[in-house]
Design a protein around this motif. Structure first.
Motif, short mmCIF file in Angstrom:
data_model
loop_
_atom_site.label_atom_id
_atom_site.label_comp_id
_atom_site.label_asym_id
_atom_site.label_seq_id
_atom_site.Cartn_x
_atom_site.Cartn_y
_atom_site.Cartn_z
N GLU A 294 0.81 -1.21 0.13
CA GLU A 294 0.03 0.04 0.10
C GLU A 294 0.97 1.15 0.01
OE1 GLU A 294 -3.32 0.55 -0.07
OE2 GLU A 294 -3.54 -1.70 -0.58
N GLY A 295 0.37 2.38 -0.77
CA GLY A 295 1.31 3.43 -0.92
C GLY A 295 2.52 3.46 -1.62
N ALA A 296 2.63 2.25 -2.50
CA ALA A 296 3.93 2.27 -3.21
C ALA A 296 3.79 3.25 -4.32
CB ALA A 296 3.96 0.90 -4.00
N VAL A 297 5.18 3.76 -4.86
CA VAL A 297 5.29 4.72 -5.84
C VAL A 297 4.20 4.57 -6.80
CG1 VAL A 297 6.77 6.14 -7.30
CG2 VAL A 297 7.58 5.16 -4.88
N GLN A 298 4.43 3.12 -7.45
CA GLN A 298 3.62 3.01 -8.65
C GLN A 298 3.51 1.68 -8.85
OE1 GLN A 298 6.17 5.61 -11.11
NE2 GLN A 298 6.00 4.00 -12.56
N LYS A 299 2.40 1.02 -9.66
CA LYS A 299 2.39 -0.34 -9.64
C LYS A 299 2.69 -0.77 -10.92
CE LYS A 299 -1.54 -3.63 -8.66
NZ LYS A 299 -1.45 -4.42 -10.01
N PRO A 300 3.99 -1.33 -11.16
CA PRO A 300 4.41 -1.43 -12.42
C PRO A 300 3.74 -2.57 -13.15
CG PRO A 300 5.89 -2.64 -10.60
CD PRO A 300 4.86 -2.00 -9.97
N ASN A 301 3.80 -2.55 -14.35
CA ASN A 301 3.27 -3.86 -15.22
C ASN A 301 4.34 -4.36 -15.80
OD1 ASN A 301 2.32 -5.70 -16.95
ND2 ASN A 301 1.14 -4.31 -18.35
N GLY A 302 5.01 -5.58 -15.24
CA GLY A 302 6.21 -6.14 -15.37
C GLY A 302 5.98 -6.89 -16.57
N TYR A 303 4.89 -7.41 -16.76
CA TYR A 303 4.60 -8.55 -18.13
C TYR A 303 5.72 -8.48 -19.16
CZ TYR A 303 3.01 -12.13 -20.69
OH TYR A 303 3.00 -13.35 -21.69
N PRO A 304 5.61 -7.19 -19.89
CA PRO A 304 6.18 -6.99 -21.07
C PRO A 304 7.87 -7.25 -21.01
CG PRO A 304 4.60 -5.41 -20.94
CD PRO A 304 4.72 -5.84 -19.54
N LEU A 305 8.26 -6.55 -19.84
CA LEU A 305 9.55 -6.75 -19.66
C LEU A 305 9.99 -8.07 -19.12
CD1 LEU A 305 12.55 -5.36 -18.93
CD2 LEU A 305 11.79 -4.84 -16.73
N LEU A 306 9.24 -8.95 -18.46
CA LEU A 306 9.68 -10.26 -18.06
C LEU A 306 9.59 -11.16 -19.17
CD1 LEU A 306 10.29 -12.39 -15.82
CD2 LEU A 306 7.81 -12.60 -15.50
N HIS A 307 8.78 -11.12 -20.08
CA HIS A 307 8.38 -11.74 -21.36
C HIS A 307 9.76 -11.64 -22.18
CE1 HIS A 307 5.95 -12.77 -25.29
NE2 HIS A 307 6.95 -13.85 -24.71
N GLN A 308 10.09 -10.46 -22.34
CA GLN A 308 11.31 -10.05 -23.17
C GLN A 308 12.61 -10.58 -22.77
OE1 GLN A 308 12.26 -6.00 -23.17
NE2 GLN A 308 12.63 -5.83 -25.53
N ALA A 309 12.64 -10.60 -21.34
CA ALA A 309 13.90 -11.01 -20.74
C ALA A 309 13.93 -12.48 -20.88
CB ALA A 309 13.88 -10.40 -19.21
N LEU A 310 12.70 -13.20 -20.63
CA LEU A 310 12.75 -14.65 -20.64
C LEU A 310 13.14 -15.27 -22.13
CD1 LEU A 310 9.93 -15.58 -18.32
CD2 LEU A 310 12.07 -15.68 -17.89
N THR A 311 12.68 -14.34 -23.07
CA THR A 311 12.62 -14.95 -24.50
C THR A 311 14.33 -14.72 -24.58
OG1 THR A 311 10.57 -14.19 -24.79
CG2 THR A 311 11.96 -14.52 -26.75
N ALA A 312 14.89 -13.61 -24.29
CA ALA A 312 16.10 -13.28 -24.61
C ALA A 312 17.18 -14.58 -23.54
CB ALA A 312 16.65 -12.18 -24.06
#
Ligand SMILES: [Zn+2]
Length: 256
Positions: free
Chosen positions: A97-115
């Protein structure tokens, strides 16, 4: 899919990381009883296209699963498994609660796992790159261009005694470091790599060769910085450190 847990004799509970809803748990009925039910698609750390049936008060029911990308080498190479598990856990952390922002990490994770699966670049560079990009997504990127106390630019500070204040995320020069509680020592070379990689993409970063020691320094710093700001100590980091130590790549840089 991040994880699968057996449920009873016949079923599975899956943890999925989705582009639109973050991390969710779903119920895969009879997935263990009848291997043909999902025809071997339910492997952790693979990319699936799924159809879910929502049920009020219960976990959604998995009705169809199609394997989009098995990312197979991640499950057969222990080092890749260790990196992928840590990145997945980081990306799936629900911010406090109160975090700076809620990141959508899906595209980054997908890209990193593929690489990672395709060996598109050095795993150690990818590890630093993933953590840096995720730090930026989460909104608490460290301020590394100036000393946070005296505002001297990185180019003008002495390389001796340089550190980052993990709590505030600010660079501290050697002259100001004694006035900081718990500074994390970082060399000037490592700070420069962090600043350079932050603006690079996978393609650009894959063309550069980095000094092994400096990369390790960057990785170890981010492994301390990122969990601190996410408010969560990833269990998979223990596994990653264990695998790395076996390869004599342990973190030799510490807080203080
Ligand atoms: Zn200073």
């Amino acid at each position: 899919m991040l994880r699968r847990i057996p449920y009873g004799d016949h079923d599975l509970i899956l943890t999925l990381f989705t582009p639109d809803h973050g991390k969710i748990s779903v119920f895969a009925k009879s997935a263990r009883k009848d291997a043909r039910r999902f025809s071997g698609t339910l492997e952790p750390l693979s990319v699936l296209k799924v159809v879910l049936k929502t049920r009020s008060g219960n976990l959604s029911l998995l009705s169809e699963a199609v394997l989009v990308d098995p990312l197979a080498t991640i499950r057969t190479d222990l080092r890749k498994t260790a990196y992928a598990s840590y990145w997945s856990e980081i990306a799936g952390i629900v911010p406090e609660e109160g975090a700076v922002q809620k990141p959508n990490g899906y595209p980054l994770l997908h890209q990193a796992l593929t690489a990672l699966d395709r060996d598109m670049m050095d795993k150690a560079v990818l590890h630093v790159l993933f953590q840096l990009k995720f730090t930026r997504l989460s909104g608490f990127f460290p301020e590394l261009t100036h000393c946070q106390t005296c505002r001297t630019h990185l180019d003008d500070v002495s390389p001796r005694g340089l550190a980052v204040d993990i709590l505030s995320g600010g660079l501290i020069c050697g002259d100001c470091v004694s006035r900081t509680l718990g500074p994390y020592r970082l060399s000037k070379g490592a700070v420069k790599i962090l600043l350079w990689l932050e603006t690079a993409d996978i393609l650009k970063a894959s063309r550069i060769r980095f000094t092994r020691d400096l990369l390790e320094e960057c990785a170890c710093f981010l492994e301390a910085f990122l969990p601190h700001h996410l408010g969560h100590a990833p269990r998979s980091l223990v596994f990653l450190k264990h695998i790395r130590n076996r390869k004599k790549e342990g973190c030799s840089y510490h807080v203080g």
